[in-house]
Design an enzyme around this catalytic site. Structure first.
Site, mmCIF file in Angstrom:
data_model
loop_
_atom_site.group_PDB
_atom_site.id
_atom_site.type_symbol
_atom_site.label_atom_id
_atom_site.label_comp_id
_atom_site.label_asym_id
_atom_site.label_seq_id
_atom_site.Cartn_x
_atom_site.Cartn_y
_atom_site.Cartn_z
ATOM 1 N N HIS A 92 3.050 -2.843 0.169
ATOM 2 C CA HIS A 92 1.789 -3.462 0.625
ATOM 3 C C HIS A 92 0.634 -3.136 -0.318
ATOM 4 C CE1 HIS A 92 3.367 -4.672 4.644
ATOM 5 N NE2 HIS A 92 4.143 -3.621 4.488
ATOM 6 N N ASN A 165 3.259 -6.928 10.949
ATOM 7 C CA ASN A 165 3.588 -7.921 9.930
ATOM 8 C C ASN A 165 3.412 -9.320 10.508
ATOM 9 O OD1 ASN A 165 4.274 -6.172 7.852
ATOM 10 N ND2 ASN A 165 6.462 -6.215 8.292
HETATM 11 FE FE1 HDE Z 1 5.095 0.328 6.484
HETATM 12 N N1 HDE Z 1 4.305 1.578 5.093
HETATM 13 N N2 HDE Z 1 6.745 1.469 6.568
HETATM 14 N N3 HDE Z 1 5.974 -1.003 7.746
HETATM 15 N N4 HDE Z 1 3.491 -0.831 6.396
HETATM 16 C C1 HDE Z 1 3.124 1.436 4.493
HETATM 17 O O1 HDE Z 1 1.573 3.136 4.173
HETATM 18 C C2 HDE Z 1 6.872 2.715 6.056
HETATM 19 C C3 HDE Z 1 7.200 -0.902 8.307
HETATM 20 C C4 HDE Z 1 3.240 -1.936 7.134
HETATM 21 O O2 HDE Z 1 -2.630 -2.521 4.738
HETATM 22 C C5 HDE Z 1 2.760 2.604 3.644
HETATM 23 O O3 HDE Z 1 -0.621 3.222 3.713
HETATM 24 C C6 HDE Z 1 8.123 3.288 6.445
HETATM 25 C C7 HDE Z 1 7.384 -1.889 9.335
HETATM 26 C C8 HDE Z 1 1.967 -2.511 6.745
HETATM 27 O O4 HDE Z 1 -2.735 -0.387 4.299
HETATM 28 C C9 HDE Z 1 3.918 3.579 3.849
HETATM 29 C C10 HDE Z 1 8.753 2.330 7.190
HETATM 30 C C11 HDE Z 1 6.220 -2.596 9.361
HETATM 31 C C12 HDE Z 1 1.470 -1.676 5.755
HETATM 32 C C13 HDE Z 1 4.807 2.796 4.782
HETATM 33 C C14 HDE Z 1 7.884 1.207 7.270
HETATM 34 C C15 HDE Z 1 5.354 -2.032 8.366
HETATM 35 C C16 HDE Z 1 2.445 -0.636 5.562
HETATM 36 C C17 HDE Z 1 2.409 2.278 2.231
HETATM 37 C C18 HDE Z 1 10.125 2.393 7.821
HETATM 38 C C19 HDE Z 1 5.877 -3.798 10.245
HETATM 39 C C20 HDE Z 1 0.182 -1.841 4.983
HETATM 40 C C21 HDE Z 1 0.919 2.483 2.113
HETATM 41 C C22 HDE Z 1 10.302 3.458 8.698
HETATM 42 C C23 HDE Z 1 5.813 -3.479 11.638
HETATM 43 C C24 HDE Z 1 -0.959 -1.119 5.607
HETATM 44 C C25 HDE Z 1 0.503 2.968 3.390
HETATM 45 C C26 HDE Z 1 -2.207 -1.365 4.815
HETATM 46 C C27 HDE Z 1 2.296 0.401 4.656
HETATM 47 C C28 HDE Z 1 5.944 3.320 5.250
HETATM 48 C C29 HDE Z 1 8.247 0.010 7.933
HETATM 49 C C30 HDE Z 1 4.048 -2.564 8.132
HETATM 50 C C31 HDE Z 1 4.575 4.050 2.612
HETATM 51 C C32 HDE Z 1 8.620 4.662 6.052
HETATM 52 C C33 HDE Z 1 8.614 -2.059 10.223
HETATM 53 C C34 HDE Z 1 1.307 -3.753 7.304
HETATM 54 O O5 HDE Z 1 3.503 4.740 4.464
#
Ligand code: HDE
Length: 707
Positions: A92, A165
């Site tokens: 993202h 999402n």
């Molecule tokens: Fe994320 N995800 N994610 N994700 N995610 C990040 O956090 C992570 C997942 C989502 O505009 C990171 O600040 C793991 C699902 C959005 O700043 C990080 C897992 C969904 C955004 C991270 C998931 C998301 C992130 C990267 C699996 C939809 C952007 C930068 C367990 C429901 C937020 C940050 C923004 C961002 C980790 C799975 C949505 C690395 C470990 C499922 C919208 O922390």
């Protein structure tokens, strides 16, 4: 040459005007490079406040001599510059955001004690960041990708981050696979490409080896992954959460955002071209809409259900690769979010905003979804890495709007001066009362879920069905949408060099639907492989209308844009009628001419253009019109970009308006004899009106594109 503006008002897009006005506010009037004593603008200072004598010349020994290390002004400036970047988000990375407000419709106190839902009309400030997932910070907006839809509610009992999402399911069921998923879709490590796309071997290798991702790939191959605008896409919390009422009773809940402007996407060939013409298409669209006062809105809805429903449901509600069909549990609208303020500084707000799934206020809690549980400890780490200090919660965009009280002290970039003698608890120095302070049930009380079972690495059997809901998605699409899904798989798998990967993916898709798999195999000119073994038998599902974009298309041109290509000799009235009509319908109009200086109208006046046609291909517009005069038509026909303008609009199924002598252009665009009932005359007032009315309808999806 006369360059007088017409009095019939240049039909500028509202958005352009509003953003230009915002720009002007900041421009000031000065053009002088040097700091001059006596000008209105304040003198520049160093970061420590010392007035700077001269910001344009470094300190040197002799006019042409070496620069001196003792120039601390230069040193400070370059030092700061060298440190201006922070690590981009690992996923993202590319995003854009805005401030807004959420207004609650009615009290949900029977379901949750969350203050944001406490009373009718309650308003809570929000900040939203939309994003693509795979691309780097500098990638383009129209990648085929999932879009992040992350919302921070500054509630009066702490921030609630709904980090969702635009697609309601996810690729994987367990957080432990997330690094693998992301590594597979990111650029390949031995070559550093391709970025911002899934169309390469490693992604499809992973997807084909992880059948649980099949359902999500159908969504990803659908037009959901190439939205027309952030303003025209849904958002989903994806996981099952819990609402907790004042007594601590729990109800399961899923969150949905529905755009008031309706859902809309572009077509793939258009997306590819938008990325070249305007890589910032989505961010510009959001910025322009908000600065023009066209505030985008999304209605928040909830699907609530109890344990009994969860137990009976064909799938596990803890499995993030599954939806709960709206036919089974309707979405109840609970409030409206309006984005009404663009950021003042992209870095300070959009880049530094720190979303964390574990940010939930009292009344909202987690389920045992293993993906959500994993996310809850990931986001804190990522913020420390990106923002460099445990004090990131003090940054204005992250700071709660409610009071905070804790004894965490010091640390890098501590910006608050925390008073008091005691930095521990319990203590006798703070507050009227001594001793431990507890709010008890008023505080965030986690749901007391009973825990049983033995400790082991296992995936529940109830997560085993990877294909039934993928099939439901497929059978819920209109014919046009099914065509797009097939085309997308063919395109993406066609980009895989390794045949075995294509075969494995199609073998999996045979479990979803034979027609789908056969059409993809045909598109790839590939022998249909045997189906792969499925971990669980297919459950029968019914088509769900809610899953289709086109079945839910809204009859409107609101928030959309018409591009009018104006040739010499056009009548001012024809153009201004279109402009007025479209603006009345809630849309905007951009004027395009061969040169940005504009076109000479039939009355000799000049109509200034917003764009030269070479810089404004028709992919940037939802519909187009060509308005020209008797001689202008052939001049447009001689212009390659004007020909492409029309050919592309036609190929992308758009509604087209034509006025004046457009025959030469139509012929040069290869459209002789092909124009259909979505190519309408716009010369007269009645024609203009009918055209504007038609704009509210769908694209001309059944247009014949054969030669
Ligand atoms: Fe994320 N995800 N994610 N994700 N995610 C990040 O956090 C992570 C997942 C989502 O505009 C990171 O600040 C793991 C699902 C959005 O700043 C990080 C897992 C969904 C955004 C991270 C998931 C998301 C992130 C990267 C699996 C939809 C952007 C930068 C367990 C429901 C937020 C940050 C923004 C961002 C980790 C799975 C949505 C690395 C470990 C499922 C919208 O922390």
């Amino acid at each position: 040459m006369a360059t007088k503006k017409t009095t019939t008002a240049k039909p500028r897009a509202k958005a352009t005007t509003a953003s230009a006005a915002k720009d002007r506010e900041h421009l000031g009037t000065g053009g002088e490079l040097h700091q001059l004593a006596g000008v209105d603008s304040p003198a520049l200072t160093t970061a420590h406040g010392h007035p700077v004598e001269d910001d344009n010349n470094s300190l040197r020994a002799g006019d042409r001599g070496p620069t001196l290390l003792s120039d601390h002004v230069l040193r400070e400036k370059i030092f700061h510059f060298d440190h201006e970047r922070i690590p981009e988000r690992v996923v993202h990375a590319r995003g854009y955001g805005a401030h807004g407000v959420f207004e609650n419709y009615e009290s949900l106190s029977d379901l949750t004690r969350a203050s944001v839902f406490a009373t009718a009309g309650k308003k809570t400030e929000t900040f939203v960041r939309f994003s693509t997932v795979a691309g780097n910070l500098g990638s383009f907006d129209l990648a085929r990708d999932v879009r992040g839809f992350a919302t921070k509610f500054y509630t009066d009992e702490g921030n609630w981050d709904l980090v969702g999402n635009n697609i309601p399911v996810f690729f994987i069921q367990d957080a432990v696979k997330f690094p693998d998923l992301v590594h597979s879709v990111k650029e390949e490590p031995d070559r550093g490409f391709p970025q911002a796309q899934s169309a390469h071997d490693t992604f499809w290798d992973f997807a084909s080896l992880m059948p649980e991702s099949t359902h999500m790939t159908l969504w990803q191959m659908s037009d959901r992954a190439i939205p027309r605008s952030f303003r025209m896409m849904q958002g989903f919390g994806v996981h099952t959460f819990r609402f907790l009422d004042a007594a601590g009773a729990s109800t399961f809940v899923k969150f949905h955002w529905t755009p008031v402007l309706g859902m809309q996407s572009v077509v793939w060939n258009e997306a590819v071209k938008i990325n070249g013409a305007d890589p910032d298409f989505h961010r510009r669209d959001l910025f322009d809409a908000i600065t023009a006062g066209d505030f985008p809105q999304w209605e928040l809805g909830v699907q609530v259900f109890d344990d009994a429903f969860a137990d009976e449901f064909d799938f596990d509600v803890l499995d993030a690769t599954k939806i709960i069909p709206e036919e089974l549990v309707p979405v109840r609208p609970v409030g409206m979010m309006t984005l009404n303020r663009v950021v003042d500084n992209v870095f300070a707000e959009i880049e530094q905003v720190a979303f964390m799934t574990q940010n939930v206020p009292p009344g909202i809690d987690f389920s045992n979804d293993p993906l959500l549980q994993g996310r809850n400890f990931s986001y804190l780490d990522t913020q420390l890495k990106r923002l460099g200090s445990t004090n990131f919660s003090q940054l204005p965009v992250n700071a709660p709007r409610c009071p905070v009280a804790h004894f965490q002290r010091d640390g890098h970039m501590q910006t608050s001066t925390q008073p008091g003698r005691a930095a521990y608890e319990p203590n006798s120095f703070t507050g009227a009362d001594r001793g431990p302070r507890e709010v008890g049930p008023e505080g965030h009380v986690p749901f007391p879920a009973p825990v049983e079972g033995v400790t082991r690495r296992v995936r529940s059997e109830s997560f085993a069905d990877h294909y039934s809901q993928a099939r439901q998605f497929w059978i819920s699409q209109t014919d046009v949408e099914q065509d797009h899904i097939v085309d997308a798989y063919v395109f993406e798998l066609g980009k895989c060099d390794v045949l075995a990967i294509r075969q494995r993916m199609v073998a999996n898709l045979r479990n979803v639907d034979e027609t789908l798999a056969t059409r993809i195999a045909d598109g790839l000119r590939m022998r249909l492989p045997d189906p792969s073994p499925a971990a669980a038998p297919l459950v029968e599902t019914e088509p769900s209308a809610a899953l289709s974009i086109l079945a839910n298309a809204k009859e409107t041109f609101e928030g959309r844009k018409l591009g009018v290509l104006v040739g010499d000799g056009a009548t001012a009235a024809a153009v201004s009628r279109l402009t007025k009509g479209v603006e009345k319908a809630g849309g905007t109009v951009d004027v395009i001419a061969v040169a940005v200086g504009g076109a000479t109208l039939s009355d000799g006046s000049t109509l200034e253009a917003d764009h030269a046609v070479a810089g404004a291909p028709s992919v940037l517009f939802d519909a187009v019109a060509v308005v020209t005069g008797p001689d202008g038509g052939s001049a447009l026909a001689d212009e390659p970009a004007a020909r492409d303008f029309l050919t592309d609009a036609f190929t992308h199924f758009k509604v087209i308006g034509l006025a004046g002598d457009t025959d030469a252009l139509v012929a040069a665009a290869g459209l002789d004899g092909k124009l259909d009932d979505a190519c309408l005359p716009v010369g007269t007032a009645a024609e203009g009106k009918a055209f504007v009315a038609r704009l509210a309808g769908p694209r001309k999806w059944d247009r014949s594109l054969t030669a």
